[in-house]
Design a protein around this motif. Structure first.
Motif, PDB file in Angstrom:
ATOM      1  N   ILE A   1      13.281  20.365  -0.458  1.00 51.87           N
ATOM      2  CA  ILE A   1      14.361  19.860   0.402  1.00 51.87           C
ATOM      3  C   ILE A   1      13.867  18.883   1.468  1.00 51.87           C
ATOM      4  O   ILE A   1      14.558  17.930   1.821  1.00 51.87           O
ATOM      5  N   SER A   2      12.630  19.096   1.986  1.00 50.87           N
ATOM      6  CA  SER A   2      12.122  18.202   3.034  1.00 50.87           C
ATOM      7  C   SER A   2      11.853  16.803   2.489  1.00 50.87           C
ATOM      8  O   SER A   2      11.924  15.817   3.213  1.00 50.87           O
ATOM      9  N   ILE A   3      11.572  16.696   1.188  1.00 51.10           N
ATOM     10  CA  ILE A   3      11.398  15.379   0.555  1.00 51.10           C
ATOM     11  C   ILE A   3      12.768  14.732   0.347  1.00 51.10           C
ATOM     12  O   ILE A   3      12.963  13.551   0.634  1.00 51.10           O
ATOM     13  N   ARG A   4      13.729  15.498  -0.151  1.00 48.71           N
ATOM     14  CA  ARG A   4      15.062  14.939  -0.430  1.00 48.71           C
ATOM     15  C   ARG A   4      15.732  14.421   0.842  1.00 48.71           C
ATOM     16  O   ARG A   4      16.429  13.420   0.804  1.00 48.71           O
ATOM     17  N   GLN A   5      15.535  15.086   1.952  1.00 45.31           N
ATOM     18  CA  GLN A   5      16.176  14.662   3.201  1.00 45.31           C
ATOM     19  C   GLN A   5      15.623  13.328   3.634  1.00 45.31           C
ATOM     20  O   GLN A   5      16.256  12.558   4.266  1.00 45.31           O
TER      21      GLN A   5
ATOM     22  N   ILE B   1       0.842  -1.199   0.000  1.00 46.91           N
ATOM     23  CA  ILE B   1       0.000   0.000   0.000  1.00 46.91           C
ATOM     24  C   ILE B   1       0.877   1.248   0.000  1.00 46.91           C
ATOM     25  O   ILE B   1       0.604   2.227  -0.694  1.00 46.91           O
ATOM     26  N   PHE B   2       1.955   1.212   0.790  1.00 48.47           N
ATOM     27  CA  PHE B   2       2.863   2.358   0.857  1.00 48.47           C
ATOM     28  C   PHE B   2       3.498   2.630  -0.508  1.00 48.47           C
ATOM     29  O   PHE B   2       3.781   3.774  -0.850  1.00 48.47           O
ATOM     30  N   ALA B   3       3.727   1.563  -1.275  1.00 48.11           N
ATOM     31  CA  ALA B   3       4.343   1.717  -2.590  1.00 48.11           C
ATOM     32  C   ALA B   3       3.493   2.635  -3.472  1.00 48.11           C
ATOM     33  O   ALA B   3       4.023   3.451  -4.226  1.00 48.11           O
ATOM     34  N   ARG B   4       2.176   2.539  -3.339  1.00 42.65           N
ATOM     35  CA  ARG B   4       1.279   3.397  -4.125  1.00 42.65           C
ATOM     36  C   ARG B   4       1.446   4.862  -3.731  1.00 42.65           C
ATOM     37  O   ARG B   4       1.445   5.762  -4.573  1.00 42.65           O
ATOM     38  N   PHE B   5       1.609   5.111  -2.427  1.00 45.63           N
ATOM     39  CA  PHE B   5       1.676   6.487  -1.946  1.00 45.63           C
ATOM     40  C   PHE B   5       3.001   7.176  -2.276  1.00 45.63           C
ATOM     41  O   PHE B   5       3.074   8.399  -2.322  1.00 45.63           O
ATOM     42  N   VAL B   6       4.044   6.405  -2.507  1.00 41.88           N
ATOM     43  CA  VAL B   6       5.352   6.974  -2.855  1.00 41.88           C
ATOM     44  C   VAL B   6       5.263   7.749  -4.172  1.00 41.88           C
ATOM     45  O   VAL B   6       5.988   8.713  -4.388  1.00 41.88           O
ATOM     46  N   TYR B   7       4.353   7.332  -5.045  1.00 47.23           N
ATOM     47  CA  TYR B   7       4.242   7.949  -6.366  1.00 47.23           C
ATOM     48  C   TYR B   7       3.229   9.091  -6.424  1.00 47.23           C
ATOM     49  O   TYR B   7       3.045   9.698  -7.474  1.00 47.23           O
TER      50      TYR B   7
ATOM     51  N   LYS C   1       3.957  11.846   0.631  1.00 48.17           N
ATOM     52  CA  LYS C   1       5.265  11.247   0.344  1.00 48.17           C
ATOM     53  C   LYS C   1       6.123  11.199   1.605  1.00 48.17           C
ATOM     54  O   LYS C   1       6.739  10.177   1.912  1.00 48.17           O
ATOM     55  N   ARG C   2       6.158  12.321   2.342  1.00 48.63           N
ATOM     56  CA  ARG C   2       6.964  12.370   3.578  1.00 48.63           C
ATOM     57  C   ARG C   2       6.472  11.342   4.590  1.00 48.63           C
ATOM     58  O   ARG C   2       7.262  10.624   5.198  1.00 48.63           O
ATOM     59  N   LEU C   3       5.150  11.291   4.755  1.00 46.25           N
ATOM     60  CA  LEU C   3       4.563  10.344   5.710  1.00 46.25           C
ATOM     61  C   LEU C   3       4.904   8.907   5.312  1.00 46.25           C
ATOM     62  O   LEU C   3       5.315   8.104   6.157  1.00 46.25           O
ATOM     63  N   THR C   4       4.758   8.594   4.044  1.00 51.87           N
ATOM     64  CA  THR C   4       5.037   7.239   3.563  1.00 51.87           C
ATOM     65  C   THR C   4       6.492   6.861   3.789  1.00 51.87           C
ATOM     66  O   THR C   4       6.804   5.750   4.230  1.00 51.87           O
ATOM     67  N   LEU C   5       7.395   7.799   3.501  1.00 53.16           N
ATOM     68  CA  LEU C   5       8.820   7.531   3.717  1.00 53.16           C
ATOM     69  C   LEU C   5       9.128   7.256   5.182  1.00 53.16           C
ATOM     70  O   LEU C   5       9.928   6.373   5.495  1.00 53.16           O
TER      71      LEU C   5
END
Length: 197
Positions: free
Chosen positions: A193-197, A141-147, A154-158
């Protein structure tokens, strides 16, 4: 007890008065605390009452009032804390609500969502490690949210993938790496930047 919960749900949580809705979700969380000692093999009516509490509090998390959403988030945290089995049984609904709260426009609601997120992670990781829940059920399920385009999602899923990778016994997340690897590479190149970190 069921009659009281229905009263709180119908007359308070769904009231036109903001104060009544706030009071309703707080009272429902208190009822959840009262039902925490009931065993899992309890009478079906007790289990039905727990589900009613969860459904009503989840409903309030989508309220148009920021204050009601804040109180509902706090109440949901308390329900998950005292009846963790509800979180395991209804994980997918709770994660959808958490995604919404995590991206809320109000800072107070987002702060409450972060506390709920920590508690939900603790409960789900514990359930997977004890064998009462399966990583196979939730990691795809998380794989779907990464995209998804939503940065908060995206941040939450990571954070969930990181938590599971660090705290689960064995390495069940690696089995699903192929599902979200290209999404993670895309995040590394994200201008935010918050996604890249």
């Amino acid at each position: 007890v069921r009659a009281i919960l229905l009263l709180l749900s119908d007359d308070y949580v769904r009231s036109t008065s903001e104060d009544a809705r706030k009071g309703g979700v707080v009272a429902l969380a208190a009822c959840g605390i009262g039902l925490k000692k009931a065993k899992e093999n309890s009478h079906p009516k007790v289990l039905e009452c727990r589900d009613l509490i969860l459904a009503s509090v989840v409903h309030a998390c989508q309220d148009h009032s920021q204050r009601v959403r804040y109180y509902a988030t706090e109440s949901l945290f308390n329900v998950v804390k005292v009846i963790p089995t509800l979180a395991v049984q209804h994980f997918f609904i709770l994660f959808e609500i958490l995604r919404s709260l995590y991206a809320d426009v109000e800072v107070d609601v987002r702060s409450g969502a972060e506390l709920l997120d920590k508690k939900l992670k603790e409960v789900i990781v514990g359930a997977i490690n004890s064998g009462s829940f399966s990583a196979d059920s939730c990691v795809p399920i998380f794989a779907r949210f990464v995209y998804m385009r939503n940065k908060a999602t995206k941040r939450l899923t990571l954070t969930w993938l990181q938590e599971m990778n660090e705290k689960l016994i064995g390495t069940p997340v690696l089995e699903f790496l192929h599902l979200f690897l290209s999404g993670i590479f895309a995040m590394i190149a994200d201008p935010n930047i918050s996604i890249r970190q």
